[in-house]
Design a protein around this motif. Structure first.
Motif, PDB file in Angstrom:
ATOM      1  N   ARG A  59       0.833  -1.204   0.000  1.00  0.00           N
ATOM      2  CA  ARG A  59       0.000   0.000   0.000  1.00  0.00           C
ATOM      3  C   ARG A  59       0.872   1.260   0.000  1.00  0.00           C
ATOM      4  O   ARG A  59       0.565   2.243  -0.682  1.00  0.00           O
ATOM      5  CB  ARG A  59      -0.923   0.001   1.224  1.00  0.00           C
ATOM      6  N   ILE A  60       1.970   1.236   0.746  1.00  0.00           N
ATOM      7  CA  ILE A  60       2.893   2.366   0.757  1.00  0.00           C
ATOM      8  C   ILE A  60       3.429   2.633  -0.645  1.00  0.00           C
ATOM      9  O   ILE A  60       3.565   3.783  -1.071  1.00  0.00           O
ATOM     10  CB  ILE A  60       4.048   2.103   1.744  1.00  0.00           C
ATOM     11  N   ALA A  88       1.343   7.782   5.490  1.00  0.00           N
ATOM     12  CA  ALA A  88       0.022   8.412   5.359  1.00  0.00           C
ATOM     13  C   ALA A  88      -0.849   7.658   4.363  1.00  0.00           C
ATOM     14  O   ALA A  88      -2.053   7.470   4.584  1.00  0.00           O
ATOM     15  CB  ALA A  88       0.192   9.872   4.916  1.00  0.00           C
ATOM     16  N   ALA A  89      -0.231   7.179   3.264  1.00  0.00           N
ATOM     17  CA  ALA A  89      -0.992   6.439   2.256  1.00  0.00           C
ATOM     18  C   ALA A  89      -1.534   5.130   2.801  1.00  0.00           C
ATOM     19  O   ALA A  89      -2.556   4.617   2.325  1.00  0.00           O
ATOM     20  CB  ALA A  89      -0.112   6.175   1.034  1.00  0.00           C
ATOM     21  N   ALA A  90      -0.838   4.560   3.798  1.00  0.00           N
ATOM     22  CA  ALA A  90      -1.263   3.268   4.356  1.00  0.00           C
ATOM     23  C   ALA A  90      -2.055   3.409   5.640  1.00  0.00           C
ATOM     24  O   ALA A  90      -2.480   2.397   6.215  1.00  0.00           O
ATOM     25  CB  ALA A  90      -0.030   2.397   4.612  1.00  0.00           C
ATOM     26  N   THR A  91      -2.297   4.648   6.085  1.00  0.00           N
ATOM     27  CA  THR A  91      -2.940   4.853   7.386  1.00  0.00           C
ATOM     28  C   THR A  91      -4.336   4.250   7.446  1.00  0.00           C
ATOM     29  O   THR A  91      -4.717   3.616   8.445  1.00  0.00           O
ATOM     30  CB  THR A  91      -2.995   6.357   7.735  1.00  0.00           C
ATOM     31  N   ALA A  92      -5.138   4.438   6.409  1.00  0.00           N
ATOM     32  CA  ALA A  92      -6.510   3.911   6.438  1.00  0.00           C
ATOM     33  C   ALA A  92      -6.506   2.394   6.559  1.00  0.00           C
ATOM     34  O   ALA A  92      -7.264   1.812   7.358  1.00  0.00           O
ATOM     35  CB  ALA A  92      -7.261   4.342   5.178  1.00  0.00           C
ATOM     36  N   LEU A  93      -5.646   1.725   5.782  1.00  0.00           N
ATOM     37  CA  LEU A  93      -5.537   0.265   5.872  1.00  0.00           C
ATOM     38  C   LEU A  93      -5.043  -0.153   7.248  1.00  0.00           C
ATOM     39  O   LEU A  93      -5.540  -1.129   7.837  1.00  0.00           O
ATOM     40  CB  LEU A  93      -4.585  -0.249   4.787  1.00  0.00           C
ATOM     41  N   TRP A  94      -4.093   0.583   7.775  1.00  0.00           N
ATOM     42  CA  TRP A  94      -3.553   0.281   9.103  1.00  0.00           C
ATOM     43  C   TRP A  94      -4.645   0.396  10.168  1.00  0.00           C
ATOM     44  O   TRP A  94      -4.814  -0.514  10.983  1.00  0.00           O
ATOM     45  CB  TRP A  94      -2.399   1.235   9.394  1.00  0.00           C
TER      46      TRP A  94
END
Length: 306
Positions: A59-60, A88-94
């Motif tokens: 995702r990153i 930040a790009a992976a925050t929602a998935l995290w």
């Protein structure tokens, strides 16, 4: 963390032996990542952590398929920006999927403290994990880039550039996390004299960082049952590798020299602490504080981006 095929499994096995609670010290109650032909002696990784970091690194990299090895072409020009933009790009998935699982993993590992988690992809995902960790210590194994290039099975990218990007990302991630950092040289484990010295320095570093439960003195005899020099299949000093790539690209060669020099600069303080036993540790607080400040303040990365 760092780059794959750089001695991270060997280093993890040494640390696990120092912690003394194998296999719980490195996988807790989770399943171990299975061995394969690339690593017959074991990866010393939790399978769920590797799976999670694979998904996050993909995702990153903003890829739909496996993308742990994909970096922006100018990553080395502004690595801190990309590290934060990637997180930040992976925050929602995290937040929606992985953070609850990660909290469970950390809680499970705490039941087996002191512990370690090993995965090279922490070089990209550590900013997401960092809030869950109380006093992390970062160990960065490194190996000559020609050996990594020859040993790696990654075929889709330039493996020398990938080595540089992963090592740079690991350094920046550790600095941003305010981790005490220790560089560990793969080739030192394969030389009896250098291996003993590196183990003693690693032991003193972990003691200063407050890792509990370590033996009073570094048990150098344990290396005989862990280190297998015959498992080294590529040597940068051999004519075969030198003839294949007689000169490293400037940014890669600079990164290699930066890592070696950073390692050398750390050694004097580690040796001073290593001369003291646990019963003298209270008297060495000044030395320990100085050592940890030095290990948090890694030298500026001054290598060119290309």
């Amino acid at each position: 963390m760092g780059m794959s095929r750089s001695g991270s499994s060997l280093t993890a096995s040494v640390i696990a032996a120092l912690l003394g609670r194998q296999p719980g010290s490195w996988r807790g109650s989770g399943a171990a990542l299975a061995t394969n032909s690339q690593n017959r002696l074991g990866y010393f990784e939790r399978a769920d952590v590797v799976s999670m970091n694979h998904a996050l690194a993909t995702r990153i990299a903003q890829r739909s398929a496996v993308g742990w090895y994909v970096f922006p072409t100018d990553f080395a020009v502004r690595p801190r920006d990309y590290l934060h933009e990637g997180a930040a790009a992976a925050t929602a998935l995290w937040k929606s999927v992985h953070e609850p699982r990660a909290r469970g993993i950390v809680a499970d590992m705490e039941a087996h403290a002191p512990w370690l988690l090993k995965d090279v992809r922490f070089a990209r995902t550590l900013p997401l994990w960092r809030p869950l960790l109380s006093r992390p210590v970062c160990i960065l194994p490194y190996r000559h880039p020609l050996e990594v290039q020859a040993s790696s099975t990654v075929r889709a990218v330039d493996r020398l550039t990938l080595w540089r990007n992963y090592m740079l990302s690991a350094v920046v991630a550790a600095q941003e996390a305010e981790c005490p950092i220790m560089f560990v040289a793969y080739d030192s484990w394969l030389n009896a004299t250098l291996a003993d010295d590196q183990l003693i320095r690693l032991h003193s570093f972990l003691r200063c960082a407050g890792v509990p439960g370590l033996p009073q003195r570094a048990p150098t005899k344990l290396l005989g049952s862990i280190v297998r020099p015959e498992e080294r299949h590529h040597d940068a000093s051999s004519p075969a590798l030198r003839n294949r790539s007689p000169r490293l690209p400037p940014s890669v060669g600079c990164a290699w020299e930066w890592l070696r020099e950073s390692d050398v600069q750390q050694r004097s303080g580690q040796r001073r602490i290593a001369a003291r036993g646990d019963d003298e540790l209270a008297d060495s607080c000044t030395d320990c504080s100085r050592l940890l400040r030095r290990h948090r303040r890694a030298r500026p990365w001054t290598c060119p981006g290309r």
